[in-house]
Design a protein around this motif. Structure first.
Motif, PDB file in Angstrom:
ATOM      1  N   ILE A   1      69.328 -18.294 -22.844  1.00  0.00           N
ATOM      2  CA  ILE A   1      68.624 -17.246 -22.101  1.00  0.00           C
ATOM      3  C   ILE A   1      69.603 -16.118 -21.774  1.00  0.00           C
ATOM      4  O   ILE A   1      70.753 -16.373 -21.437  1.00  0.00           O
ATOM      5  N   GLU A   2      69.133 -14.862 -21.879  1.00  0.00           N
ATOM      6  CA  GLU A   2      69.860 -13.719 -21.319  1.00  0.00           C
ATOM      7  C   GLU A   2      68.931 -12.987 -20.352  1.00  0.00           C
ATOM      8  O   GLU A   2      67.730 -12.892 -20.607  1.00  0.00           O
ATOM      9  N   SER A   3      69.499 -12.426 -19.288  1.00  0.00           N
ATOM     10  CA  SER A   3      68.698 -11.653 -18.330  1.00  0.00           C
ATOM     11  C   SER A   3      68.693 -10.181 -18.733  1.00  0.00           C
ATOM     12  O   SER A   3      69.750  -9.567 -18.836  1.00  0.00           O
TER      13      SER A   3
ATOM     14  N   LYS B   1      71.860  -5.975 -21.313  1.00  0.00           N
ATOM     15  CA  LYS B   1      71.696  -7.060 -20.339  1.00  0.00           C
ATOM     16  C   LYS B   1      71.877  -6.548 -18.922  1.00  0.00           C
ATOM     17  O   LYS B   1      72.762  -5.724 -18.656  1.00  0.00           O
TER      18      LYS B   1
END
Lengths: 422, 94
Positions: free
Chosen positions: A255-257, A305
């Motif tokens: 997961i990346e925000s 990001k």
């Protein structure tokens, strides 16, 4: 808690609306709960509600670091649809849409779900064929889907840019009529009220600061309102999943925000009866009109990001260009507000509802752009997972190990780059 | 708008660049075990704070850059060419 009915509205009208009860308790944290859900958004509150209602469980708390619905539940474009095609996603979103259809009755709270139809514009014969293939999948799996040719589209939405000189002339549209929009606050409040009436403690201003572990189990959560012991714990904090995951000492996630913006214009008289989607030649745009009259719309991620809940201006320009290219009549409309939410962007664009390396920790995360529409379904399947300690067949592939097995639930076929799964 | 000081072109708007991704990742050898590849392709630390990432100055000198940026404040802390040879030449010049 007063049950809403025509009679209660009438009676309170006679007494000047002064006799309404509080809709849910301002619960103080107990020292221990059987089940603690971290995250008081639509997903967390729905999970608590279905744990109590579907599974008869008691002694449940929802912890929210701010106020309920103050995160991504209030930072979206409120679109609900089920036009997903991958096995697993298909059944999941259809189930969620069915829950939406009965949600106001189920919660005894008007979530203002409006099935106004979701209209994706198509601009080439290839796109029409691809949409027909995908939307046939919807029809064959118990959902609704239509392809509108240009004459029907012109009847339904006469003021789109049908000019032959448009950069991308409109040829047809792929439509899901049962899709639509809902009132985001009402969904949060409806679930909170219904969960509370089943005895769930909703604890606001309660931020988790540490996760206490013993022999592969979570024993307690350290919070801004003291230590809370927990039997089972569910993380439901999309956007900040990696931070909690790190507190639990669990390392990395797929997961990346990233942040996604949404925009609303000044209120207008009714001009748009549907959700309209425009996506061709690198654009990505979706718009509907709220009950207050504002045109609510959004586009792509901000591309880099970020955990900051504020958006950049180049994207504002991109979506404004999209708006004008399909609805030139909006040229003089002014933007009222824009906001940004932090999304868990996963490696294949699909979500996680799964068990974790810790015995009593369950994860609901990775919602990409899709968290709002998924709320009821996510709560339903996440509650099912926590109550039965095994995933439902529908979410069996929505676990953290799917990439290891070579399973990618990648609707767009964009590959393992989180920012591309819009 | 983030302003990125490109070591070749000078300070420019971020809209001149495209975002690559997590710059801390190094790909393993082609014959490395599957677990190493799984980690490199799919797993992310997802830092909230200072992170190393790649940007491409696609509307400028077309150089790939390694940028240290704060994912909470968007503040840029350092920028250098991703290609170590280019970085050495540019840093010697300045």
């Amino acid at each position: 808690m007063t049950r809403f009915s025509a009679w209660s509205v009438f009676r309170n009208g006679l007494t000047g609306q002064k006799d309404w009860d509080r809709q849910w308790r301002d619960a103080q944290p107990e020292k221990q709960y059987d089940i603690v859900i971290v995250g008081g958004g639509i997903h967390g509150l729905a999970t608590a509600y279905y744990l109590a209602k579907n599974h008869g469980l008691k002694n449940i708390a929802v912890l929210e670091k701010g106020w309920i619905g103050g995160g991504n539940a209030g930072r979206n474009t409120t679109i609900v649809r089920s036009n997903y095609f991958r096995p697993g996603n298909r059944e999941f979103y259809e189930h969620s849409l069915k829950l939406w259809e009965n949600l106001s009755h189920d919660l005894n709270y008007n979530v203002m779900f409006s099935q106004r139809g979701h209209v994706s514009l198509l601009h080439s014969p290839g796109a029409v064929d691809a949409a027909a293939r995908g939307y046939n999948t919807l029809r064959l799996t118990g959902s609704d889907a239509e392809i509108w040719q240009l004459d029907q589209l012109k009847q339904e939405i006469p003021h789109l840019n049908y000019s032959a000189n448009a950069r991308f002339p409109i040829l047809a549209a792929a439509v899901q009529r049962r899709a639509g929009t809902a009132r985001h606050d009402a969904v949060v409040w409806g679930y909170a009220r219904a969960a509370d009436s089943h005895g769930v403690d909703i604890i606001q201003n309660c931020e988790v600061s540490a996760v206490l572990l013993d022999q592969g189990q979570i024993t307690a959560l350290e919070t801004s309102r003291g230590r809370i012991k927990a039997g089972k714990v569910g993380f439901s904090v999309a956007g900040n999943t990696s931070r909690l995951w790190d507190m639990a000492g669990l390392g990395t996630l797929p997961i990346e925000s990233h942040k996604l913006q949404a925009f609303v214009t000044e209120p207008l008289k009714p001009i748009l009866d549907h959700v309209v989607v425009f996506g061709v030649g690198g654009t990505h745009f979706y718009m509907s009109q709220s009950d207050k009259g504002g045109l609510v719309f959004g586009g792509d991620l901000d591309w880099y990001k970020s955990y900051a809940q504020r958006g950049n201006l180049p994207i504002a320009q991109d979506v404004a260009e999209c708006a004008i290219s399909i609805l030139p009549c909006l040229g003089r409309v002014r933007l009222l507000r824009h906001w940004s939410g932090v999304c868990d962007m996963s490696m294949d664009g699909a979500h996680f509802i799964c068990k974790t390396p810790l015995d009593n920790l369950y994860l609901n995360a990775g919602w990409n752009y899709g968290g709002f529409k998924a709320g009821p379904g996510a709560g339903w399947y996440f509650a099912d997972l926590i109550a039965n300690d095994r995933p439902h067949d529908v979410v069996a592939d929505h676990d953290l190990k799917r990439f290891e097995r070579g399973v990618n639930l990648d609707e767009r076929g964009a590959g393992p780059d989180p920012k591309l799964h819009g | 708008m983030i302003r990125i000081p490109c070591p070749y072109c000078g300070e420019r708007d971020h809209s001149e660049f495209t975002y690559g991704g997590d710059g801390s990742i190094t790909y393993p050898a082609l014959d490395a075990p599957m677990a190493d590849w799984l980690e490199a392709v799919f797993e992310r630390e997802n830092v909230r704070g200072l992170q190393l990432e790649t940007w491409h100055h696609v509307m400028g000198c077309r150089m790939w850059l390694l940028v240290e940026r704060d994912t909470m404040t968007h503040e840029i802390h350092s920028v250098r060419a991703a290609h170590t040879g280019l970085a050495a030449v540019l840093e010697e010049k300045s």
